[in-house]
Enzyme design. Structure first.
Site, PDB file in Angstrom:
ATOM      1  NE  ARG A  19      -1.993  -2.301   3.160  1.00  0.00           N
ATOM      2  CZ  ARG A  19      -2.354  -2.738   4.363  1.00  0.00           C
ATOM      3  NH1 ARG A  19      -3.463  -2.291   4.917  1.00  0.00           N
ATOM      4  NH2 ARG A  19      -1.605  -3.615   5.008  1.00  0.00           N
ATOM      5  NE  ARG A 448      46.721  44.318  -4.115  1.00  0.00           N
ATOM      6  CZ  ARG A 448      46.759  45.123  -3.051  1.00  0.00           C
ATOM      7  NH1 ARG A 448      47.057  46.393  -3.181  1.00  0.00           N
ATOM      8  NH2 ARG A 448      46.524  44.642  -1.861  1.00  0.00           N
TER       9      ARG A 448
HETATM   10  C1  UD1 Z   1      -1.990  -6.321  10.803  1.00  0.00           C
HETATM   11  C2  UD1 Z   1      -2.945  -7.239  11.572  1.00  0.00           C
HETATM   12  C3  UD1 Z   1      -4.187  -6.469  11.937  1.00  0.00           C
HETATM   13  C4  UD1 Z   1      -3.817  -5.239  12.737  1.00  0.00           C
HETATM   14  C5  UD1 Z   1      -2.780  -4.385  12.019  1.00  0.00           C
HETATM   15  C6  UD1 Z   1      -2.242  -3.347  12.965  1.00  0.00           C
HETATM   16  C7  UD1 Z   1      -2.595  -9.543  10.775  1.00  0.00           C
HETATM   17  C8  UD1 Z   1      -3.100 -10.625   9.918  1.00  0.00           C
HETATM   18  N1  UD1 Z   1      -3.281  -8.387  10.778  1.00  0.00           N
HETATM   19  O1  UD1 Z   1      -2.603  -5.964   9.583  1.00  0.00           O
HETATM   20  O2  UD1 Z   1      -5.074  -7.284  12.709  1.00  0.00           O
HETATM   21  O3  UD1 Z   1      -4.985  -4.489  13.020  1.00  0.00           O
HETATM   22  O4  UD1 Z   1      -1.668  -5.185  11.591  1.00  0.00           O
HETATM   23  O5  UD1 Z   1      -1.379  -2.462  12.329  1.00  0.00           O
HETATM   24  O6  UD1 Z   1      -1.606  -9.741  11.473  1.00  0.00           O
HETATM   25  N2  UD1 Z   1       4.955  -8.872   7.817  1.00  0.00           N
HETATM   26  C9  UD1 Z   1       5.957  -9.814   7.678  1.00  0.00           C
HETATM   27  N3  UD1 Z   1       5.741 -10.901   6.913  1.00  0.00           N
HETATM   28  C10 UD1 Z   1       4.556 -11.130   6.298  1.00  0.00           C
HETATM   29  C11 UD1 Z   1       3.536 -10.165   6.449  1.00  0.00           C
HETATM   30  C12 UD1 Z   1       3.753  -9.066   7.225  1.00  0.00           C
HETATM   31  O7  UD1 Z   1       7.049  -9.641   8.223  1.00  0.00           O
HETATM   32  O8  UD1 Z   1       4.438 -12.177   5.627  1.00  0.00           O
HETATM   33  C13 UD1 Z   1       5.212  -7.681   8.631  1.00  0.00           C
HETATM   34  C14 UD1 Z   1       5.151  -6.399   7.837  1.00  0.00           C
HETATM   35  O9  UD1 Z   1       6.433  -6.037   7.355  1.00  0.00           O
HETATM   36  C15 UD1 Z   1       4.623  -5.391   8.848  1.00  0.00           C
HETATM   37  C16 UD1 Z   1       3.824  -6.233   9.835  1.00  0.00           C
HETATM   38  O10 UD1 Z   1       4.217  -7.574   9.621  1.00  0.00           O
HETATM   39  O11 UD1 Z   1       5.665  -4.754   9.545  1.00  0.00           O
HETATM   40  C17 UD1 Z   1       2.316  -6.077   9.656  1.00  0.00           C
HETATM   41  O12 UD1 Z   1       1.969  -6.400   8.306  1.00  0.00           O
HETATM   42  P1  UD1 Z   1       0.873  -5.573   7.520  1.00  0.00           P
HETATM   43  O13 UD1 Z   1       0.794  -6.132   6.160  1.00  0.00           O
HETATM   44  O14 UD1 Z   1       1.091  -4.144   7.679  1.00  0.00           O
HETATM   45  O15 UD1 Z   1      -0.447  -6.008   8.317  1.00  0.00           O
HETATM   46  P2  UD1 Z   1      -1.805  -5.186   8.405  1.00  0.00           P
HETATM   47  O16 UD1 Z   1      -2.588  -5.431   7.187  1.00  0.00           O
HETATM   48  O17 UD1 Z   1      -1.524  -3.811   8.790  1.00  0.00           O
HETATM   49 MG    MG Z   2       0.213  -2.716   8.958  1.00  0.00          MG
END
Ligand code: UD1
Ligand code: MG
Length: 517
Positions: A19, A448
């Protein structure tokens, strides 16, 4: 009871952050001049975790390096080769905790405003209640995008549902999951193996751990906090900008409470590692970054960019100046429009004026360089005056060379110092001099081109131009011999110069000539 248990932590930072629409991993985007991933690590540090793992994936090396800069003692980077969800990310850290028994705090890398106090409250509640899993929750007026906390009739948390998987009724829930958990290691890793990708994204959701723990009969507890801003996640550039404004605003408020005046708090940008002394006044549009230290009673007029710099007490930074990696002594006056580059060391009461650039330059107490000057790779003693348009010619196209200038030296305007060269104490350098050889203490040096005076030249030149325009006989031949005559008279000192030390000039010149021969 359980305070003996060890504390571990896992920070998730493997995602790309789709995003953000960026080629750069989300956790490398900066807030207050620091990559996002450093914030949760910095918040964890005071809890003294025995072991911390950061899960990396996208741009793993850069994320690992950014995480290491947080300075946690036992920080292990574990790779999540494919981003299969937050639950999968934590599972990837399992080998790093194979010989670990204790409580593990899990924080997402995109929650930069999280405070140590909240993490401590989480761990304390978890241990006090002997819980299997404890999580932070918060009520958001607009919960869009977050996982919702679903509670049973008895008020206990039963599970978390992601927005994209939620029913309309579940979407109406305003209590959300900020993604901050504390789990007993004994249940964490076995339960992770039970996660299934039964969701819209076909990912392994860490959030499903809550339902698994509850169903297995482990105590699930919550710590509900009031400050929504503290746990806001960064998923888009707009959220990043809002967070930047909010966290910066809080820092400015904090420095105002400490006795710093901000003439326009809305346009002051103060990094998280900056320190400002009391009774300092910060004007509008000032950016303070990195490890900048500003003393007491300083004045920053406005429109300034200051990074990794130290300003001692009562420094006056006039409008429009840039100060990077410089140390400035007390009562110095800088600018307007000054540029201090790394390695600049100014003692007390130094004046650096408009359009003056310094780099790897040490200036002694009370020394002044007030106009249009470049001072690079040089040392200058105290109480020296550097005239307008002085240039240290430090680079010959191959290497950098140093210029040394002593105490109480007068450098005349438009002087070039061709390094390596030195001008000893109390020497005088005449305006327009190109200093190519060392100048001894107390000497005058001047090089100079002798001045020529051609009387009546302008009138003749104008007459010539008028004649050419009217098509009459050219006056030019008459004008030229006069100039030629003047040229022939060149070696004699020009009459007009008699007023200004003709003897000294002649002597300096002939001595210099003798030396050269
Ligand atoms: C996540 C939560 C959601 C919460 C929100 C809060 C889950 C499924 N959802 O959603 O409930 O309200 O955070 O901000 O956990 N990451 C990894 N590996 C992956 C996927 C993600 O390391 O395979 C890391 C990302 O780099 C990030 C964090 O985990 O730092 C959160 O991932 P993100 O995709 O932002 O989750 P949200 O959709 O925000
Ligand atoms: Mg997040």
């Amino acid at each position: 009871m359980s305070t003996q248990r060890e504390l571990g932590a896992i920070v998730l930072a493997a995602g790309l952050g789709t995003r953000m629409r960026s080629g750069r991993a989300k956790v490398l985007h900066e807030l207050g001049g620091r990559p996002l991933v450093r914030y949760p690590l910095a918040a964890l540090a005071p809890l003294g975790p025995a072991r911390v793992a950061v899960v990396v994936g996208h741009q793993a090396d850069a994320v690992r390096a950014a995480a290491a800069a947080a300075g946690l003692p036992d920080l292990r980077a574990v790779v999540q080769p494919e981003q299969r969800g937050t639950g999968h990310a934590v599972a990837c850290a399992a080998p790093a905790f194979a010989d670990f028994a204790g409580d593990v705090v899990i924080v997402y890398g995109d929650v930069p405003a999280i405070r140590t106090e909240t993490l401590r409250a989480l761990v304390d509640t978890h241990r006090r209640d002997g819980a299997g899993l404890t999580l932070v929750t918060v009520r958001f007026e607009d919960p869009t995008g977050y996982g919702r906390i679903v509670r049973g009739p008895d008020g206990r948390v039963t599970h978390i549902v992601e927005e994209r998987d939620a029913t309309p009724a579940e979407r109406a829930i305003t209590e959300i999951n900020p993604g901050i958990y504390c789990v007993r290691s004994e249940i964490l890793f076995p339960l992770l193996r039970e996660l299934r990708p039964n969701n819209e994204q076909h990912e392994l959701y860490l959030t499903d751990l809550v339902a698994l723990a509850a169903r297995a009969g482990h105590a699930v507890r919550t710590v509900t906090i009031d400050d929504a801003d503290e746990v806001a996640g960064i998923n888009t550039r707009a959220e990043l900008a809002r967070m930047e404004a909010a966290t910066n605003g809080r820092r400015v408020e904090r420095w105002m409470a400490e006795g710093v005046t901000f003439e326009d708090p809305a346009t002051a940008y103060v990094g998280p590692d900056v320190i400002i002394g009391h009774d300092t006044v910060v004007g509008p549009n000032v950016v303070l970054r990195g490890r900048t230290r500003i003393g007491e009673g300083c004045r920053l007029d406005g429109t300034a960019y200051v990074v990794d710099a130290t300003l001692a007490d009562r420094v006056h930074l006039r409008f429009g100046s840039v100060v990077e990696g410089a140390e400035v002594g007390a009562d110095a006056i800088l600018g307007p429009f000054a540029r201090l580059r790394p390695g600049t060391r100014l003692a007390e009461r130094v004046h650096i004026g408009n359009f003056v650039e310094t780099k790897q330059a040490t200036l002694g107490a009370g020394t002044k360089a007030n106009h249009l000057t470049y001072l690079g790779d040089c040392e200058i003693g105290p109480d020296t005056n550097v005239g307008a348009g002085t240039i240290t010619c430090n680079y010959d196209g191959f290497a950098k060379h140093r210029t040394r200038i002593g105490a109480r030296v007068q450098i005349g305007s438009d002087t070039q110092l061709v390094a390596p060269v030195s001008v000893a104490d109390d020497a005088y350098v005449g305006a327009g001099t190109t200093v190519t050889r060392d100048v001894p203490a107390g000497a005058l040096v001047v090089s100079r081109v002798p001045q020529r005076v051609v009387p009546g030249w302008t009138a003749r030149r104008r007459a010539m131009a008028a004649a050419a325009k009217a098509g009459t006989a050219p006056v030019a031949p008459a004008a030229r011999p006069v100039v030629a005559k003047a040229k022939a008279a060149k070696p004699k000192p020009a009459k007009r110069n008699v007023k200004t030390k003709p003897v000294a000039r002649g002597r300096v010149r002939s001595r210099a000539r003798r030396k050269r021969r």
